[in-house]
Design an enzyme around this catalytic site. Structure first.
Site, short mmCIF file in Angstrom:
data_model
loop_
_atom_site.label_atom_id
_atom_site.label_comp_id
_atom_site.label_asym_id
_atom_site.label_seq_id
_atom_site.Cartn_x
_atom_site.Cartn_y
_atom_site.Cartn_z
N THR A 1 0.84 -1.19 0.00
CA THR A 1 0.00 0.00 0.00
C THR A 1 0.88 1.25 0.00
O THR A 1 2.05 1.20 0.37
CB THR A 1 -0.95 0.04 1.21
OG1 THR A 1 -0.19 0.27 2.41
CG2 THR A 1 -1.73 -1.26 1.34
N GLY A 2 0.30 2.35 -0.44
CA GLY A 2 1.12 3.56 -0.61
C GLY A 2 2.20 3.35 -1.65
O GLY A 2 3.30 3.88 -1.54
N SER B 1 2.50 4.27 -4.73
CA SER B 1 2.66 5.21 -5.84
C SER B 1 3.93 6.06 -5.74
O SER B 1 4.32 6.71 -6.71
CB SER B 1 1.44 6.13 -5.93
OG SER B 1 1.28 6.87 -4.73
N GLY C 1 7.77 6.98 -3.04
CA GLY C 1 8.55 6.81 -1.82
C GLY C 1 8.87 5.38 -1.45
O GLY C 1 9.23 4.56 -2.30
N ILE C 2 8.73 5.06 -0.17
CA ILE C 2 9.06 3.74 0.33
C ILE C 2 8.22 2.67 -0.34
O ILE C 2 8.72 1.60 -0.71
CB ILE C 2 8.88 3.70 1.87
CG1 ILE C 2 9.94 4.57 2.55
CG2 ILE C 2 8.97 2.26 2.39
CD1 ILE C 2 9.70 4.77 4.04
N GLY C 3 6.94 2.94 -0.52
CA GLY C 3 6.07 1.95 -1.16
C GLY C 3 6.50 1.63 -2.59
O GLY C 3 6.57 0.47 -2.99
N TYR D 1 1.04 13.15 14.23
CA TYR D 1 1.66 12.06 13.47
C TYR D 1 2.24 11.01 14.41
O TYR D 1 2.04 9.80 14.22
CB TYR D 1 2.75 12.64 12.57
CG TYR D 1 3.55 11.61 11.82
CD1 TYR D 1 3.02 10.97 10.71
CD2 TYR D 1 4.85 11.28 12.21
CE1 TYR D 1 3.74 10.02 10.01
CE2 TYR D 1 5.58 10.34 11.52
CZ TYR D 1 5.02 9.71 10.41
OH TYR D 1 5.75 8.77 9.74
#
Length: 273
Positions: free
Chosen positions: A12-13, A15, A17-19, A155
């Site tokens: 997930t995520g 699209s 960076g880390i994902g 956060y």
């Protein structure tokens, strides 16, 4: 990797960076990757990179704040591949501001994504992994999910919640050979710092030298190396390990360090004001 040992991996995520880098790293290893994020057009770009590496790839646009969409992500993966071997619960974003001054609606929204999105993923795939006799879930928290830092209270709260959820699930699922690993990156050079109230802050902090960023590739590499191995957590930098240790054994000293950090942060933020 041959077909017999190929893993089916949901990120997930995915699209950016880390994902994104985690999906590409699994693809290069020969695994099949299922890419989830809200922005389908960005997922197409990541998918092209995964396919160029020879990986079978499925795109499932998903808002992790919506439980039905996360369940649909798991269902689509089962329909396409018949199993789920790895879930990387990575989607999330940041919030900046003093704890007492945060906007309630914004705080609820960040919990919907950063915490409930992780829980929805866990709840969707854990029964699948138990039935199939094993699997691995990575929940991406943060070093500041172990020690709160000034002006990041909202956060931090979401990431502390992820840490607690992960520690509980890790013990509950271990008898079923479902490993649950907490991932605690330090500050990582991603689009995270360009979102919402974080805009522009990373550039100012880099110029002042207060932040030392690790790369998303290094986080991705650690996740891929760990997949399939029991490991309770990944704290990915020496500085992060030191901060977690000091927070546990010397909270007063850590508070004094954080006060200096707060002053430096406010000074850097005031540069363009």
């Amino acid at each position: 990797m041959n077909e017999h040992s190929r893993k089916i991996v949901i990120v997930t995520g995915a699209s950016s960076g880390i994902g994104q880098q985690t999906a590409l790293a699994f693809a290069r290893r020969g695994d099949a990757v299922v890419l989830a994020a809200r922005r389908a057009e960005r997922l197409e770009t990541v998918a092209a990179g995964c396919r160029a590496a020879g990986a079978q790839t499925l795109i499932v646009p998903t808002d992790v704040a919506q439980r039905g969409q996360v369940q649909a992500l798991a269902d689509r993966t089962i329909e396409a591949f018949g199993r789920i071997d790895v879930l990387v619960n990575n989607a999330g974003y940041g919030m900046f501001g003093a704890a007492a001054d945060l906007d309630e609606a914004a705080l609820r929204r960040i919990f919907d994504v950063n915490f409930f999105g992780v829980w929805y993923g866990l709840a969707a795939v854990a029964p699948v992994m138990v039935r199939q006799g094993g699997g691995h879930i990575f929940n991406v928290s943060s070093v500041i999910g172990k020690r709160g830092t000034p002006l990041h209270g909202g956060y931090c709260a979401t990431k502390f919640a992820v840490s607690g959820l992960t520690e509980s699930a890790r013990v509950e699922l271990r008898p079923h050979r479902v490993w649950v690993t907490l991932v605690c990156p330090a500050l990582t050079a991603t689009a995270f710092f360009d979102a919402d109230t974080m805009t522009g802050r990373s550039g100012r902090m880099r110029r002042h030298g207060y932040y030392r960023f690790q790369t998303p590739q290094s986080v991705a590499a650690a996740i891929v190396r760990t997949a399939g191995r029991y490991r309770p957590q990944l704290v990915l930098t020496g500085g992060g390990k030191l901060l977690a240790l000091l927070a546990a054994i010397a909270p007063g000293l850590t508070d004094r360090m954080m006060e200096r950090y707060r002053r430096d942060l406010v000074e850097a933020m005031g540069e363009d004001r």
